[in-house]
Design an enzyme around this catalytic site. Structure first.
Site, short mmCIF file in Angstrom:
data_model
loop_
_atom_site.label_atom_id
_atom_site.label_comp_id
_atom_site.label_asym_id
_atom_site.label_seq_id
_atom_site.Cartn_x
_atom_site.Cartn_y
_atom_site.Cartn_z
N GLU A 35 0.95 -1.23 -0.05
CA GLU A 35 -0.14 0.05 -0.07
C GLU A 35 0.79 1.29 -0.20
O GLU A 35 1.60 1.67 0.98
CB GLU A 35 -0.86 0.08 1.24
CG GLU A 35 -2.09 1.32 1.20
CD GLU A 35 -2.56 1.63 2.29
OE1 GLU A 35 -3.65 2.05 2.22
OE2 GLU A 35 -2.05 1.22 3.68
N LEU A 36 0.84 2.08 -1.04
CA LEU A 36 1.49 3.11 -1.28
C LEU A 36 0.80 4.25 -0.94
O LEU A 36 -0.05 4.63 -1.67
CB LEU A 36 1.99 3.30 -2.52
CG LEU A 36 2.95 4.68 -3.16
CD1 LEU A 36 4.21 4.71 -2.07
CD2 LEU A 36 3.52 4.59 -4.36
N ARG A 37 0.97 4.95 0.21
CA ARG A 37 0.25 6.32 0.48
C ARG A 37 0.84 7.41 -0.09
O ARG A 37 2.03 7.38 0.09
CB ARG A 37 0.23 6.31 2.39
CG ARG A 37 -0.34 5.41 2.97
CD ARG A 37 -1.82 5.70 3.14
NE ARG A 37 -2.15 6.63 3.73
CZ ARG A 37 -2.52 6.82 4.94
NH1 ARG A 37 -2.43 5.79 5.58
NH2 ARG A 37 -2.43 8.00 5.63
N ARG A 70 -5.15 9.46 1.53
CA ARG A 70 -6.34 9.12 2.66
C ARG A 70 -6.61 10.53 3.16
O ARG A 70 -5.68 11.38 3.38
CB ARG A 70 -5.53 8.27 3.92
CG ARG A 70 -6.41 8.17 5.04
CD ARG A 70 -7.87 7.26 4.73
NE ARG A 70 -7.35 6.04 4.44
CZ ARG A 70 -7.70 5.28 3.25
NH1 ARG A 70 -8.43 5.95 2.42
NH2 ARG A 70 -7.46 4.26 3.20
N HIS A 133 -13.62 5.01 6.94
CA HIS A 133 -12.44 4.94 8.58
C HIS A 133 -13.10 5.71 9.42
O HIS A 133 -13.77 6.87 9.05
CB HIS A 133 -11.28 5.31 8.18
CG HIS A 133 -10.39 4.57 7.12
ND1 HIS A 133 -10.65 4.61 5.87
CD2 HIS A 133 -9.49 3.90 7.22
CE1 HIS A 133 -10.02 3.88 5.12
NE2 HIS A 133 -8.91 3.16 6.06
N LYS A 160 -14.08 -2.43 2.60
CA LYS A 160 -12.86 -2.25 3.94
C LYS A 160 -13.44 -1.29 4.83
O LYS A 160 -13.85 0.05 4.63
CB LYS A 160 -11.70 -1.58 3.42
CG LYS A 160 -10.71 -1.24 4.54
CD LYS A 160 -9.47 -0.54 4.15
CE LYS A 160 -8.32 -0.27 5.29
NZ LYS A 160 -7.45 0.76 4.96
N ARG A 202 -6.71 -7.81 13.09
CA ARG A 202 -5.54 -8.04 12.15
C ARG A 202 -5.35 -9.32 11.66
O ARG A 202 -5.05 -9.78 10.95
CB ARG A 202 -4.53 -7.06 12.68
CG ARG A 202 -4.96 -5.72 12.39
CD ARG A 202 -3.74 -4.78 12.88
NE ARG A 202 -4.22 -3.37 12.66
CZ ARG A 202 -4.05 -2.60 11.91
NH1 ARG A 202 -3.87 -2.71 10.98
NH2 ARG A 202 -4.58 -1.25 12.22
N GLN A 225 -1.29 -1.23 13.86
CA GLN A 225 -0.36 -2.01 12.63
C GLN A 225 0.96 -2.74 13.65
O GLN A 225 1.53 -2.17 14.31
CB GLN A 225 0.21 -1.29 11.83
CG GLN A 225 -0.60 -0.99 10.49
CD GLN A 225 -0.28 -0.38 9.25
OE1 GLN A 225 0.92 0.09 9.30
NE2 GLN A 225 -1.03 -0.14 8.40
#
EC number: 4.2.1.10
Length: 241
Positions: A35-37, A70, A133, A160, A202, A225
């Site tokens: 996942e490239l933010r 995001r 979110h 998600k 998770r 995380q």
């Protein structure tokens, strides 16, 4: 029990640094998705994205790249207007060689514009993670299930939800919503109860029908995380029991 993919979240200041690239290579067997933010960048999003994607391609590892911008309203750093955000995603879909793209969902958004964007992504052979979110709380079970249902109506590949628990009961609420939705929806379901309280969401995601769990390579990019290697080991533990 579903198979759970591990997504490693990276958020470079500009270009991916040598340490991050080395870590991706070292732990490539534990990573299914990168996942490239890109919301941490103030400008030059398309230019920097192109360079970052080239860096990842040069690693020659077997992982899909998920591009995520995001917004502040959903816990990120992105300050774009909604119109600019949608325009950026269109440009990424049409012009960049990533395999997946994150599209945020909110009940106030234009459903038709979102459906058109998802259809565009599919025409360019990109998988879509539509995401919601809430960093303040865990909504009631009926709201969570309805949110999954509404997102699924847009025909994404993944739906998600990531929410903040106040206690163990909130974690159980999220996992119940995941389990119910995984049994009834066409899209693959992802459910995250953030912070240390929600860690089981998770690591035991597959037990409840979830399909992707997000981890890190260094500093966590979201509350709760854990390192991708530990995450992969925990996921395998649950899948073998």
């Amino acid at each position: 029990m579903t198979n759970v993919e591990v997504a490693a979240t990276v958020a470079p200041n500009q270009l991916l640094d040598t340490l991050t690239l080395d870590n991706i290579k070292e732990y490539s067997n534990d990573i299914d998705i990168i996942e490239l933010r890109i919301d941490q960048w103030e400008d030059r999003h398309l230019e920097l994205l192109k360079s970052n994607l080239e860096q990842l391609q040069e690693l020659n590892i077997n992982a899909n790249v998920l591009v995520t911008y995001r917004t502040i309203s959903q816990g990120g750093k992105g300050e774009m207007t909604h119109e600019a955000y949608m325009t950026l995603l269109k440009e990424i879909i049409k012009n960049h060689h990533c395999q997946m793209i994150d599209i945020e969902w909110d009940s106030d958004f234009d459903v038709f514009a979102h459906r058109d964007l998802i259809n565009l992504a599919h025409r360019y052979n990109k998988q879509v993670v539509i995401s919601y979110h809430n960093f303040q709380e865990t909504p009631d079970i009926d709201i969570l299930k309805f949110t999954y249902y509404k997102m699924n109506q847009l025909n994404p590949d993944y739906v998600k939800i990531a929410v903040m628990p106040q206690d163990k009961e909130d974690v159980a609420t999220l996992l119940e919503a995941v389990a119910t939705s995984a049994d009834t929806l066409d899209a693959k379901v992802i459910g995250i109860s953030m912070s240390k309280v929600g860690l089981v969401s998770r690591t035991a995601q597959g037990v409840f029908g979830g399909t992707v769990s997000y981890g890190c390579l260094g500093e966590p990019q979201a509350p709760g995380q854990i390192h991708v290697k530990t995450l992969k080991q925990q996921l395998l533990f649950y899948s073998n029991h």
